[in-house]
Design a protein around this motif. Structure first.
Motif: not given
Length: 303
Positions: A39, A42, A154, A157-158, A161-162, A178
């Protein structure tokens, strides 16, 4: 059966059950640690791009006299640094290790609340500056702003969704692609003291990273310092490039890549008699303590 024999058997069963329970607890903790490392990776990757490109654009604005852009670029840079501080604080490995019962879903919720505003701030100012740049025909300027905008989108979006990602059950989390990738890296490498490496101006550098924005950012920054840059999108392409032309001065090698990751590429570089002399610096947003400086053991000069 005697009472003694029955008691021994019962004790063995209890002991085995306790060991299995302890192993499950350790495995769960290890899985969460790996997933949190993923995490951080990312989240920090787009943040690094936001900060890096805003710094470059501020230099360009000063050089080219675009003073009316400077204020908004500073706002983007400030938001980027704020994002980095928030991620470092919310996902601090030392603080997480102290938590007896880590609630991943709550971590995800905290991240979503803390990061959404500065991310949308970056997007908003980038869009305004892109419009101004397009009106003035500043194509290169707009292109770099586009990289900031894309990185922020980006990231948005992450973090959107987290919550769903942190709701995965124990088995799903452990076997997610992942988590497995981070565990693979964590297992393969050992901690080591950092090394020292100095790069002289005018060097030939191979930049290896699957993220095109990262490669372009490194190319821009290092070219300004007088270096000649060649890019490769993964470890396999890097090896092909090096074997075709081994006259590079240094390799900058990302760890987390598809096809062939940086660790495997480093192993092959150092096992090749024609390449093992090349200095390799490992680059990654993965910040697990077991990974920091660890690839030096395999021959890397720095992490």
């Amino acid at each position: 059966m005697s009472n003694t024999a029955s008691g021994d058997k019962s004790n063995k069963v209890v002991g085995r059950s306790r060991r299995e329970s302890e192993e499950r607890i350790l495995e769960d903790a290890r899985t969460k640690r790996a997933y949190l490392a993923h995490m951080r990776h990312e989240l920090r990757t787009p943040i690094n791009a936001i900060i890096g490109y805003s710094e470059l654009l501020l230099e360009d604005a000063d050089d080219c006299g675009y003073q009316d852009f400077v204020g908004d670029l500073h706002r983007i840079l400030t938001s980027g640094r704020q994002l980095l501080e928030q991620v470092s604080a919310l996902l601090d490995p030392a603080a997480i290790e102290k938590q007896e019962h880590l609630d991943l879903e709550q971590v995800g919720a905290d991240i979503r609340v803390a990061l959404r505003t500065p991310v949308t701030t970056v997007i908003g100012y980038a869009e305004m500056l892109m419009e101004d740049g397009e009106e003035r025909g500043l194509e290169d300027f707009v292109a770099d702003l586009g990289k900031i905008h894309t990185s922020a989108q980006n990231m948005l979006e992450y973090i959107s969704d987290i919550i769903g990602l942190t709701r995965l059950d124990r088995s799903e989390l452990r076997h997610s692609r992942e988590t497995q990738k981070v565990v693979q890296v964590m297992d393969a490498i050992k901690p080591l003291d950092t090394a020292e490496f100095t790069m002289v101006a005018g060097g030939r550098i191979l930049v290896v990273d699957d993220n095109a924005t990262n490669r372009q950012l490194l190319r821009r920054r290092l070219s300004r310092e007088g270096h000649k840059i060649t890019e490769a999108e993964n470890g396999r392409v890097a090896l092909e490039t090096l074997r075709a032309n081994p006259d590079f001065d240094v390799v900058l090698l990302d760890i987390m890549m598809p096809d062939m990751d940086g660790y495997d590429a480093l192993l092959q570089i150092k096992a090749d008699a024609g390449l093992r002399h090349l200095p390799v610096i490992m680059l990654s947003s993965l910040d697990e303590l077991d990974a920091v400086a660890s690839c030096i053991e395999m021959g890397a000069e720095e992490y």
